[in-house]
Design an enzyme around this catalytic site. Structure first.
Site, PDB file in Angstrom:
ATOM      1  N   TYR A   1       0.928  -1.244  -0.094  1.00  0.00           N
ATOM      2  CA  TYR A   1       0.050   0.021  -0.036  1.00  0.00           C
ATOM      3  C   TYR A   1       1.032   1.175  -0.091  1.00  0.00           C
ATOM      4  O   TYR A   1       0.556   2.247  -0.621  1.00  0.00           O
ATOM      5  CB  TYR A   1      -0.925  -0.002   1.233  1.00  0.00           C
ATOM      6  CG  TYR A   1      -1.927   1.057   1.561  1.00  0.00           C
ATOM      7  CD1 TYR A   1      -3.015   1.196   0.499  1.00  0.00           C
ATOM      8  CD2 TYR A   1      -1.844   2.130   2.412  1.00  0.00           C
ATOM      9  CE1 TYR A   1      -3.855   2.086   0.587  1.00  0.00           C
ATOM     10  CE2 TYR A   1      -2.703   3.086   2.612  1.00  0.00           C
ATOM     11  CZ  TYR A   1      -3.792   3.148   1.842  1.00  0.00           C
ATOM     12  OH  TYR A   1      -4.723   4.012   1.809  1.00  0.00           O
TER      13      TYR A   1
ATOM     14  N   LYS B   1       1.081   4.027  -2.889  1.00  0.00           N
ATOM     15  CA  LYS B   1       0.688   5.707  -2.603  1.00  0.00           C
ATOM     16  C   LYS B   1       1.898   6.353  -2.741  1.00  0.00           C
ATOM     17  O   LYS B   1       1.697   7.564  -3.026  1.00  0.00           O
ATOM     18  CB  LYS B   1      -0.044   5.761  -0.988  1.00  0.00           C
ATOM     19  CG  LYS B   1      -1.132   4.957  -0.787  1.00  0.00           C
ATOM     20  CD  LYS B   1      -2.241   5.298  -1.734  1.00  0.00           C
ATOM     21  CE  LYS B   1      -3.593   5.020  -1.372  1.00  0.00           C
ATOM     22  NZ  LYS B   1      -4.828   5.497  -2.197  1.00  0.00           N
TER      23      LYS B   1
HETATM   24  P1  NAP Z   1     -13.410   2.202   1.243  1.00  0.00           P
HETATM   25  O1  NAP Z   1     -14.179   2.827   2.259  1.00  0.00           O
HETATM   26  O2  NAP Z   1     -12.884   0.969   1.474  1.00  0.00           O
HETATM   27  O3  NAP Z   1     -13.852   2.523  -0.173  1.00  0.00           O
HETATM   28  C1  NAP Z   1     -13.114   2.320  -1.390  1.00  0.00           C
HETATM   29  C2  NAP Z   1     -13.715   2.587  -2.522  1.00  0.00           C
HETATM   30  O4  NAP Z   1     -13.010   2.202  -3.859  1.00  0.00           O
HETATM   31  C3  NAP Z   1     -15.098   1.900  -2.784  1.00  0.00           C
HETATM   32  O5  NAP Z   1     -16.090   2.813  -3.245  1.00  0.00           O
HETATM   33  C4  NAP Z   1     -14.885   0.710  -3.781  1.00  0.00           C
HETATM   34  O6  NAP Z   1     -15.910   0.120  -4.462  1.00  0.00           O
HETATM   35  C5  NAP Z   1     -13.686   1.270  -4.509  1.00  0.00           C
HETATM   36  N1  NAP Z   1     -13.113   0.572  -5.334  1.00  0.00           N
HETATM   37  C6  NAP Z   1     -12.215  -0.461  -4.712  1.00  0.00           C
HETATM   38  N2  NAP Z   1     -11.478  -1.461  -5.698  1.00  0.00           N
HETATM   39  C7  NAP Z   1     -11.973  -0.685  -6.783  1.00  0.00           C
HETATM   40  C8  NAP Z   1     -11.625  -1.053  -8.291  1.00  0.00           C
HETATM   41  N3  NAP Z   1     -10.729  -2.008  -8.370  1.00  0.00           N
HETATM   42  N4  NAP Z   1     -12.072  -0.512  -9.061  1.00  0.00           N
HETATM   43  C9  NAP Z   1     -12.929   0.579  -8.912  1.00  0.00           C
HETATM   44  N5  NAP Z   1     -13.419   1.034  -7.593  1.00  0.00           N
HETATM   45  C10 NAP Z   1     -13.002   0.142  -6.438  1.00  0.00           C
HETATM   46  O7  NAP Z   1     -12.078   3.256   1.443  1.00  0.00           O
HETATM   47  P2  NAP Z   1     -11.743   4.692   1.746  1.00  0.00           P
HETATM   48  O8  NAP Z   1     -11.488   4.693   3.273  1.00  0.00           O
HETATM   49  O9  NAP Z   1     -13.029   5.591   1.500  1.00  0.00           O
HETATM   50  O10 NAP Z   1     -10.639   5.077   0.937  1.00  0.00           O
HETATM   51  C11 NAP Z   1     -10.638   6.087  -0.190  1.00  0.00           C
HETATM   52  C12 NAP Z   1      -9.534   6.294  -0.662  1.00  0.00           C
HETATM   53  O11 NAP Z   1      -8.630   7.067   0.279  1.00  0.00           O
HETATM   54  C13 NAP Z   1      -8.547   5.178  -0.991  1.00  0.00           C
HETATM   55  O12 NAP Z   1      -7.671   5.108  -2.024  1.00  0.00           O
HETATM   56  C14 NAP Z   1      -7.745   4.754   0.081  1.00  0.00           C
HETATM   57  O13 NAP Z   1      -6.581   4.011   0.060  1.00  0.00           O
HETATM   58  C15 NAP Z   1      -7.386   6.274   0.451  1.00  0.00           C
HETATM   59  N6  NAP Z   1      -6.847   6.576   2.090  1.00  0.00           N
HETATM   60  C16 NAP Z   1      -7.908   6.043   3.083  1.00  0.00           C
HETATM   61  C17 NAP Z   1      -7.523   6.330   4.423  1.00  0.00           C
HETATM   62  C18 NAP Z   1      -8.604   6.210   5.680  1.00  0.00           C
HETATM   63  O14 NAP Z   1      -7.997   6.369   6.573  1.00  0.00           O
HETATM   64  N7  NAP Z   1      -9.714   5.849   5.331  1.00  0.00           N
HETATM   65  C19 NAP Z   1      -6.362   6.822   4.613  1.00  0.00           C
HETATM   66  C20 NAP Z   1      -5.573   7.278   3.446  1.00  0.00           C
HETATM   67  C21 NAP Z   1      -5.929   7.019   2.227  1.00  0.00           C
HETATM   68  P3  NAP Z   1     -17.090  -0.698  -3.990  1.00  0.00           P
HETATM   69  O15 NAP Z   1     -17.855  -0.005  -3.000  1.00  0.00           O
HETATM   70  O16 NAP Z   1     -17.783  -0.882  -5.320  1.00  0.00           O
HETATM   71  O17 NAP Z   1     -16.515  -1.850  -3.437  1.00  0.00           O
END
Ligand code: NAP
Length: 258
Positions: A166, A170
């Site tokens: 990851y 990133k």
């Molecule tokens: P999440 O709740 O797990 O949601 C992930 C989203 O990505 C979902 O809508 C999922 O679609 C979609 N997705 C996953 N694989 C995919 C693919 N192959 N093609 C198209 N869509 C796909 O994650 P989140 O926490 O909101 O994170 C969103 C972004 O922020 C990510 O890039 C994550 O790495 C980044 N991020 C998050 C955090 C945190 O603390 N949460 C911190 C740093 C960075 P489905 O709903 O259809 O499964």
């Protein structure tokens, strides 16, 4: 001028713009889509799973008086991403903003990390961002405007034990963002990255309790971030007010990575 009018004039405005947000049926992507819709943008978004959740999001977006459509598409599939962007351009006309948000985790120490877990995380997070960027590239070049906002992570800056896949993806997104900013700057296209810290979503809800406690303890602002914290930053980067910012990485982490 009335104060209310003045306040209105300094709010970010995205009326008449169209945004593509990858992974917006839940979490950070959904918050970004809703924020953009609040500011007047039409939204096309992609998801891979739960069609019902995606349709719920479409309804919430449409209730804000904008055009919205959900597309089932895996961002790691180059041909599918290319076709999807072409379909969205045909359906919506011009696209102004691309948010590469879709991401997954497959955590584990390198000692036990499977090759397939490394590949899956790179393919969705990093290659997915490349696939979407390449697919919209010529459209933005021709229109001589565009905004690319990539969702990285603070672990792309700091590294993290148990997240080599990851963190690599990133960090790669940061390099990709800066390269795109240099390639497309002369065409009035900006590319920036947001590096969230610990944000409350399904992704962090799935973390082991000990890891969650350790993460929270390391945040100077002493609270987890909310999805709106990221959405507000994305709205700023998409707005006219951010037109001279490119190749930047904005940490939104409550100070976690200071
Ligand atoms: P999440 O709740 O797990 O949601 C992930 C989203 O990505 C979902 O809508 C999922 O679609 C979609 N997705 C996953 N694989 C995919 C693919 N192959 N093609 C198209 N869509 C796909 O994650 P989140 O926490 O909101 O994170 C969103 C972004 O922020 C990510 O890039 C994550 O790495 C980044 N991020 C998050 C955090 C945190 O603390 N949460 C911190 C740093 C960075 P489905 O709903 O259809 O499964």
């Amino acid at each position: 001028m009335l104060l209310t009018e003045y306040r209105g004039s300094i709010m970010f405005e995205l009326t008449g713009k169209t945004a593509i947000v990858t992974g917006a049926s839940r979490g950070i992507g959904k918050a970004i889509a809703l924020k953009f819709a609040d500011l007047g943008a039409n939204v096309a978004f992609m998801h891979v799973g739960d069609g019902e959740k995606a349709e719920e999001t479409v309804k919430e977006l449409e209730a804000k008086g904008i055009k919205a459509k959900a597309y089932e598409c895996d961002v790691s599939d180059f041909e599918a991403a290319k076709q999807l962007v072409a379909d969205i351009i045909e359906e919506f006309g011009e696209v102004h903003i691309l948010v590469n948000n879709a991401g997954i985790v497959r955590d584990g120490l390198i000692l036990s990390m499977k090759e397939s877990d490394f590949d899956a995380v790179i393919n969705v997070n990093l290659k997915g961002t490349f696939n979407m960027t390449k697919s919209i590239y010529q459209h933005f070049m021709k229109k001589r405007r565009g905004r690319i906002i990539n969702i990285s992570s603070i672990v792309g800056i700091t590294g993290n034990a148990g997240q080599a896949n990851y963190a690599s993806a990133k960090a790669g997104i940061i390099g990709l963002t800066k390269s795109v900013a240099k390639e497309l700057g002369s065409r009035n296209v900006t590319a920036n990255a947001i590096a969230p810290g610990f944000i409350r979503t399904d992704m962090t809800d799935g973390m082991p309790e000990k890891a969650r406690e350790a993460a929270l303890a390391s945040i100077p602002l002493k609270r987890p971030g909310e999805v709106e914290d990221i959405a507000n930053t994305a709205a700023f980067l998409a707005s006219d007010e951010a037109s001279y910012i490119t190749g930047e990485v904005i940490r939104v982490d409550g100070g976690m990575a200071i």
